[in-house]
Every structure is written in C-alpha cells, then in structure tokens.
Write a protein that holds these residues in place. Structure first.
Motif, mmCIF file in Angstrom:
data_model
loop_
_atom_site.group_PDB
_atom_site.id
_atom_site.type_symbol
_atom_site.label_atom_id
_atom_site.label_comp_id
_atom_site.label_asym_id
_atom_site.label_seq_id
_atom_site.Cartn_x
_atom_site.Cartn_y
_atom_site.Cartn_z
ATOM 1 N N HIS A 40 14.490 29.627 41.262
ATOM 2 C CA HIS A 40 13.984 31.000 41.362
ATOM 3 C C HIS A 40 14.867 31.883 42.237
ATOM 4 C CE1 HIS A 40 10.623 29.258 39.323
ATOM 5 N NE2 HIS A 40 10.351 28.478 40.352
ATOM 6 N N GLY A 41 15.976 31.335 42.736
ATOM 7 C CA GLY A 41 16.948 32.149 43.450
ATOM 8 C C GLY A 41 17.821 32.912 42.464
ATOM 9 N N VAL A 42 18.724 33.725 43.004
ATOM 10 C CA VAL A 42 19.519 34.651 42.192
ATOM 11 C C VAL A 42 20.991 34.538 42.540
ATOM 12 C CG1 VAL A 42 19.957 37.119 41.740
ATOM 13 C CG2 VAL A 42 17.602 36.281 41.931
ATOM 14 N N LEU A 43 21.846 34.709 41.533
ATOM 15 C CA LEU A 43 23.281 34.857 41.779
ATOM 16 C C LEU A 43 23.748 36.146 41.125
ATOM 17 C CD1 LEU A 43 25.216 34.237 39.066
ATOM 18 C CD2 LEU A 43 24.488 31.894 39.530
ATOM 19 N N THR A 44 24.839 36.701 41.656
ATOM 20 C CA THR A 44 25.430 37.906 41.073
ATOM 21 C C THR A 44 26.932 37.727 40.934
ATOM 22 O OG1 THR A 44 25.935 39.099 43.135
ATOM 23 C CG2 THR A 44 23.693 39.320 42.258
ATOM 24 N N ILE A 45 27.485 38.400 39.926
ATOM 25 C CA ILE A 45 28.935 38.485 39.731
ATOM 26 C C ILE A 45 29.239 39.950 39.469
ATOM 27 C CG2 ILE A 45 30.929 37.722 38.400
ATOM 28 C CD1 ILE A 45 29.225 35.321 37.478
ATOM 29 N N ASP A 46 30.090 40.553 40.290
ATOM 30 C CA ASP A 46 30.327 41.991 40.144
ATOM 31 C C ASP A 46 31.694 42.293 39.554
ATOM 32 O OD1 ASP A 46 32.043 41.482 42.233
ATOM 33 O OD2 ASP A 46 31.111 42.851 43.645
ATOM 34 N N ASP A 47 31.999 43.585 39.511
ATOM 35 C CA ASP A 47 33.276 44.084 39.000
ATOM 36 C C ASP A 47 33.520 43.689 37.546
ATOM 37 O OD1 ASP A 47 33.812 45.297 41.415
ATOM 38 O OD2 ASP A 47 34.949 43.607 42.194
ATOM 39 N N LEU A 48 32.489 43.831 36.731
ATOM 40 C CA LEU A 48 32.608 43.545 35.309
ATOM 41 C C LEU A 48 32.669 44.846 34.522
ATOM 42 C CD1 LEU A 48 29.898 40.735 35.018
ATOM 43 C CD2 LEU A 48 32.379 40.430 35.210
ATOM 44 N N THR A 49 33.467 44.860 33.457
ATOM 45 C CA THR A 49 33.449 45.977 32.535
ATOM 46 C C THR A 49 32.132 45.931 31.768
ATOM 47 O OG1 THR A 49 35.849 45.846 32.268
ATOM 48 C CG2 THR A 49 34.623 47.053 30.584
ATOM 49 N N PRO A 50 31.384 47.034 31.710
ATOM 50 C CA PRO A 50 30.088 46.994 31.029
ATOM 51 C C PRO A 50 30.187 46.404 29.620
ATOM 52 C CG PRO A 50 30.317 49.059 32.195
ATOM 53 C CD PRO A 50 31.640 48.357 32.298
ATOM 54 N N MET A 51 29.268 45.528 29.309
ATOM 55 C CA MET A 51 29.260 44.826 28.038
ATOM 56 C C MET A 51 28.744 45.741 26.933
ATOM 57 S SD MET A 51 27.479 41.120 27.287
ATOM 58 C CE MET A 51 25.837 41.732 27.720
ATOM 59 N N THR A 52 29.450 45.798 25.812
ATOM 60 C CA THR A 52 29.032 46.626 24.680
ATOM 61 C C THR A 52 28.742 45.803 23.440
ATOM 62 O OG1 THR A 52 31.340 46.998 24.043
ATOM 63 C CG2 THR A 52 30.332 48.613 25.528
ATOM 64 N N GLU A 53 28.962 44.499 23.516
ATOM 65 C CA GLU A 53 28.702 43.621 22.383
ATOM 66 C C GLU A 53 28.434 42.215 22.892
ATOM 67 O OE1 GLU A 53 32.288 42.904 19.989
ATOM 68 O OE2 GLU A 53 33.446 43.784 21.630
ATOM 69 N N PHE A 54 27.884 41.398 22.018
ATOM 70 C CA PHE A 54 27.649 40.006 22.377
ATOM 71 C C PHE A 54 28.137 39.118 21.237
ATOM 72 C CE2 PHE A 54 25.470 36.067 23.088
ATOM 73 C CZ PHE A 54 25.513 35.947 24.466
#
Length: 207
Positions: free
Chosen positions: A149-163
């Motif tokens: 129930h803890g959280v991790l983050t990863i920053d400095d990503l180009t916003p995702m527009t597709e999957f």
C-alpha cells in the motif's frame, strides 16, 4: 532532477515556495546545478508526503541539492523519517547543510543501493541513479523497496499519448514495466505541459 528545473523557480511567486525549498534552490545556484526538481513535480511530491503517517519512512534517490526532498519535508508530519542519496559529493554536502536542522532527514553520499538496502518504504521517489528502469539497467523488486500500500514515483517523463508508452520511437520499457506490474496500480499525472510523473501504489495481487 529536471533539465532546466532550477531556472523555473525564478518565475514563481516566492510566497508560494516553502523556505526550505528556496534554500535548496539557492544551493543549486551556488553550485551551478541546473537540475532541481520541476516545481510542479515538487508540489505533487509534497502532497504525497503529506499522506504518510507519523512513523513512516520516505526515501529518495538523486538528492541533488535537496529541492525535491525539501518539498516533501516542508509538508510531511514531523514524525516521518527521510533518507536520500546523492552520488555527487559536493551536492550531497550542500543538501546535508540545507537539512542540518532537521534530525529526521538523512542525506547520504553514494550509490542508490545505499537507500534500497534500507527498504521497504512508505514512499519511494526515484529521481536519479539506477533502479527505476527509466534509463535501462537493473530494476529493483517492488516488494523490497515499497511497503504494501506504499507508493513509488518516477518523474521527468514525457507525457504519455499512447499505450504502450513510446519514447524515442521505441517502447518505453521502464515505464511499461511499472504500468503493467501485477502488484501495482500505476498511472501518470501530468504536472506541466511537457512533464509527467508516474505514480504507482504497491497493491499485492492487484493484477
């Protein structure tokens, strides 16, 4: 650490920036370090840190001069402990000075593994070094670094527009790993037109 992040703070109303963050940014200016956390990311981290209960532990890789850490410390419960690691000795020393009056904050000089060895954590902020899969290499085991129930983050990503997410015309394997992890609920939060942060909660058995 965000490219050009340090310069972004000069355009902000100083009354909206916690004093501790301003001190970390000034330390970055003093060292000509231009990679302070994006203010939008900082505010997101501040919100996440505020949700960690007293007695919890928050970890960060890639301290820089401490701007991201300062956003979190400025709003977290005083009973929350922090551990962050910076591979550059000069920046680590500058960050240690910024938090000299905060006994609940430990800034280490060295490799990201120094932090991972102390896990799992209530909140883990990947902001440099290895382990997140963002730049390839070894990816840490979720269960070893984030509590259930803890959280991790990863920053400095180009916003995702597709999957699946794509970066430089190829599948972004690190981002895809966390977005599809069977024991995590993950999404992206866009904090600026050109900036997104992946947030994943450790939810064993979610997949």
């Amino acid at each position: 650490m965000s490219f050009g992040g340090t310069a972004l703070y000069q355009h902000l109303d100083p009354t909206t920036v916690p004093e501790l963050v301003s001190r970390a940014v000034q330390a970055a200016h003093d060292l000509s370090f231009e990679l302070c956390v994006h203010p939008g990311t900082g505010r997101l981290l501040q919100s996440l840190a505020a949700g960690v209960a007293s007695g919890g532990v928050i970890a960060e890789t890639g301290t820089g001069t401490g701007a991201g850490l300062a956003w979190m410390v400025s709003m977290a419960d005083p009973g929350v402990s922090f551990v962050s690691v910076e591979i550059d000795e000069e920046r680590a020393a500058a960050a240690q000075a910024v938090f000299a009056l905060h006994p609940n904050v430990t800034v280490l000089h060295g490799d990201a593994g120094l932090v991972y060895d102390q896990g799992p954590f209530d909140l883990l902020v990947f902001d440099g070094g290895w382990g997140s899969g963002k730049t390839g290499g070894t990816v840490v085991e979720l269960i070893d670094v984030v509590k259930p129930h803890g959280v991790l983050t990863i920053d400095d990503l180009t916003p995702m527009t597709e999957f699946p997410p794509v970066f430089d015309s190829e599948i972004d394997a690190g981002r895809h790993y966390w977005l599809t992890h069977p024991d995590a609920l993950a999404t992206e939060i866009q904090v600026a037109p050109d900036m997104a942060v992946l947030v994943a909660r450790h939810t064993p058995g979610a997949g």
